[in-house]
Design a protein around this motif. Sequence first.
Motif, PDB file in Angstrom:
ATOM      1  N   ARG A   1     -21.780  46.640  14.741  1.00  0.00           N
ATOM      2  CA  ARG A   1     -20.763  46.236  13.777  1.00  0.00           C
ATOM      3  C   ARG A   1     -21.289  46.436  12.368  1.00  0.00           C
ATOM      4  O   ARG A   1     -22.426  46.074  12.077  1.00  0.00           O
ATOM      5  N   VAL A   2     -20.490  47.014  11.520  1.00  0.00           N
ATOM      6  CA  VAL A   2     -20.865  47.169  10.115  1.00  0.00           C
ATOM      7  C   VAL A   2     -19.761  46.560   9.275  1.00  0.00           C
ATOM      8  O   VAL A   2     -18.588  46.920   9.418  1.00  0.00           O
TER       9      VAL A   2
ATOM     10  N   VAL B   1     -20.190  56.012   9.096  1.00  0.00           N
ATOM     11  CA  VAL B   1     -20.848  54.714   8.923  1.00  0.00           C
ATOM     12  C   VAL B   1     -21.681  54.391  10.155  1.00  0.00           C
ATOM     13  O   VAL B   1     -22.805  53.892  10.044  1.00  0.00           O
ATOM     14  N   THR B   2     -21.157  54.716  11.327  1.00  0.00           N
ATOM     15  CA  THR B   2     -21.916  54.501  12.556  1.00  0.00           C
ATOM     16  C   THR B   2     -23.243  55.251  12.495  1.00  0.00           C
ATOM     17  O   THR B   2     -24.300  54.686  12.773  1.00  0.00           O
ATOM     18  N   SER B   3     -23.167  56.523  12.079  1.00  0.00           N
ATOM     19  CA  SER B   3     -24.399  57.309  12.066  1.00  0.00           C
ATOM     20  C   SER B   3     -25.381  56.780  11.029  1.00  0.00           C
ATOM     21  O   SER B   3     -26.580  56.692  11.286  1.00  0.00           O
ATOM     22  N   LEU B   4     -24.873  56.398   9.855  1.00  0.00           N
ATOM     23  CA  LEU B   4     -25.771  55.879   8.824  1.00  0.00           C
ATOM     24  C   LEU B   4     -26.391  54.559   9.278  1.00  0.00           C
ATOM     25  O   LEU B   4     -27.553  54.274   8.982  1.00  0.00           O
TER      26      LEU B   4
ATOM     27  N   LEU C   1     -29.631  53.826   7.069  1.00  0.00           N
ATOM     28  CA  LEU C   1     -29.519  54.391   5.722  1.00  0.00           C
ATOM     29  C   LEU C   1     -28.443  53.711   4.884  1.00  0.00           C
ATOM     30  O   LEU C   1     -28.214  54.101   3.747  1.00  0.00           O
ATOM     31  N   LEU C   2     -27.784  52.705   5.450  1.00  0.00           N
ATOM     32  CA  LEU C   2     -26.781  52.016   4.631  1.00  0.00           C
ATOM     33  C   LEU C   2     -27.507  51.140   3.628  1.00  0.00           C
ATOM     34  O   LEU C   2     -28.505  50.514   3.954  1.00  0.00           O
ATOM     35  N   PRO C   3     -27.037  51.117   2.383  1.00  0.00           N
ATOM     36  CA  PRO C   3     -27.685  50.249   1.398  1.00  0.00           C
ATOM     37  C   PRO C   3     -27.645  48.797   1.879  1.00  0.00           C
ATOM     38  O   PRO C   3     -26.644  48.359   2.454  1.00  0.00           O
TER      39      PRO C   3
ATOM     40  N   MET D   1     -31.326  63.959  10.913  1.00  0.00           N
ATOM     41  CA  MET D   1     -29.901  64.008  10.644  1.00  0.00           C
ATOM     42  C   MET D   1     -29.564  65.264   9.839  1.00  0.00           C
ATOM     43  O   MET D   1     -30.319  65.674   8.975  1.00  0.00           O
ATOM     44  N   VAL D   2     -28.445  65.845  10.162  1.00  0.00           N
ATOM     45  CA  VAL D   2     -27.936  66.977   9.380  1.00  0.00           C
ATOM     46  C   VAL D   2     -26.632  66.526   8.746  1.00  0.00           C
ATOM     47  O   VAL D   2     -25.775  65.959   9.408  1.00  0.00           O
TER      48      VAL D   2
END
Lengths: 338, 357
Positions: B43-44, B82-85, B90-92, B127-128
Amino acid sequence: MTPSPMDPRPNAKKDRIDSLAQTAGGSGATATAVKDVHVGAAGKVKDTGGVSLIASAWSRLRRNPVFLIGAAITVVFVLLALFAPLIAPHDASKRLPQLLENLTPGNIPGPMSGSPLGSDEFGRDLLSRLIVGARQTLIVGVFATLFGLTGGIALGTLAGAFGGWVDSLVMRVVDVMLSVPSLLLAVSIAALAPKPSQWTVIIAIATVQVPIFARLLRGSMLAQRGSDHVLAARALGVKQSSIVFRHMLPNSLGPVIVQSTLVLATSIIDAAALSFLGLGNPDDRQPEWGQMLGAAQGLIQDYPHLAFYPAACIIVVALGFTLMGESLREALDPKSRR
Amino acid sequence: MSNATASSTTDPGTDTTNVADRDKARRWREGGSEPLLRVRDLRVTFQRQGAEPFEAVQGVSFDVHPGQTVGLVGESGCGKSVTSLAIMGLLPERGNKVSGTVDYEGTNLLELSDQQMRDKRGKDIAMVFQDPLSSLNPVIPIGLQVTEVLERHRGMSRKAATPVARELLDRVGIPDPDRRLRDYPHQLSGGMRQRALIAIALACQPRLLIADEPTTALDVTIQAQILALLKELVEETGTALVMITHDLGVVAGLCDEVNVLYGGRIVERGDRHDLFAQPRHPYTNGLLASIPRMDAPRGQRLVPIPGSVSDNLPWTSACAFAPRCSQPIEVCTQKMPELEEHHQRALRCFNPVEVSR
């Protein structure tokens, strides 16, 4: 632009720096995109990077009369400063017998053969003093800007790289410094020095420039922090220090470097102002334009040319740097391109 | 709408490779191997002062097995990126709350410290990104950007890393790699930049590669090349791939398993052949029906999904897709459908599309 040293609106100054940083922040991606177009238009790929950006800027600058005038003034001034002792017809610190002959309490000799601008108030050749003064002016201007740039880059990097409370702390300090009118701040710092000299002037002016550079750099660093290539670098686990020094800083420096040519003009004016106020090098065997202007102050009623020449030099040189800096900024800023 | 058979999107049936694919997929599902990445209830939540918190990813769970290619599909704003970050950490930190578990070989990535995570990124998981131009640093040469990762994770010196970088560029099909090592990103074409990024991502032979719409910024011919390259590299090195895309064509050509996301939740999951042959969720069905087809009669209009992604109902009280659904029933607006697994597929729908065969 007229960088009034006594800017009564520090907020306006801040806004201007911020907007500069913003345009610069966006320029990372746009500039490269423009580079790309240019490479495509030229039909071949050059082997070294960056050349095309500079080349495209240069092709615009070459046809810009404002830049040409500014650059011409700057080049003449720098050449004069570098080769001052060779160009000056006489020793600037020596009193010339031929001028002394005519120097009486009521008379300062004007132009004569061998001394095209006449004498100063002590019988020294005015032209030689102006030429040698160019060197002092250049030294003070360049060193003050260099030191200011260094300090600004250090503070701006600190704030932009760490963000959070470090950023807040550094930027509040910078705000406080920006809220004091720059010349007033410079005078206060120069007055703190026990013995005034050329270096106290340089340090005073450099200190005043620090917040300008710091704010500008911090702005573009923040823009870089959110950029895709920094995210990509983080996604590769690149070390924080490499991200800051290899990925963020080099991409943020552009606007700061351009700003420094503008700041050079302000430094020269400020240096002259400090010398004029007697905060500079007290030794008048080493002439400096502001100091000459200060010395001519009392004689301005009878001998206005003694004040006119150094003042004109200051104005023309500051104008030259400003014109050059402005057109450089315009040429390198993708948003103002036509 | 029942014409969404697989015949035009993929070519199932007699093709032997497809049979092999299916066997592979079954093996993964039947627990032949431990999953490499196990995402559970991710969950984000975006929290901003003075605004309602917004849950962008609402309990996403999926597995990625070693060597498997998993697709995350959905339109803009459904929570794919957002899932990948979040998986990459990598999410702030500020303004985002991430919960759930992301197990990578038994370690929960969400509990790792910054430093530990930094050691994993680029080495174990790479990640690309979408835009190959802005993802490369414009002021340093490509070569340095490749060697940087090698220096960082493999402890190589710049000198030792250079031939490796050259090899990598050569492997991803960049011609004249010696010269390209010294080139700056703006001197490369879009396709070459993406190749360079793939080379950088695969430099340390990660076991998991997340590709976030890697072909979106490229034109169609280059897209095909890049996809072929990715597929080839992934098969060759046994790297697992999480493919994030909105392009069902990409999924059809590449993925073993597909997760369809809508409004931050998985609405349908299945083997790509089954999913394309028999989409059960009206959203998947709508996505497939909206693809232009070569075999459609001239002049036939495309079938869009009405409305936009913002016409959502909150998942907590209804099916978020109900306002745009082609066949809503009463219960759709009254409570949330659960993700139910059956026959190796998962579906979140009260009124699924009838099986056409």
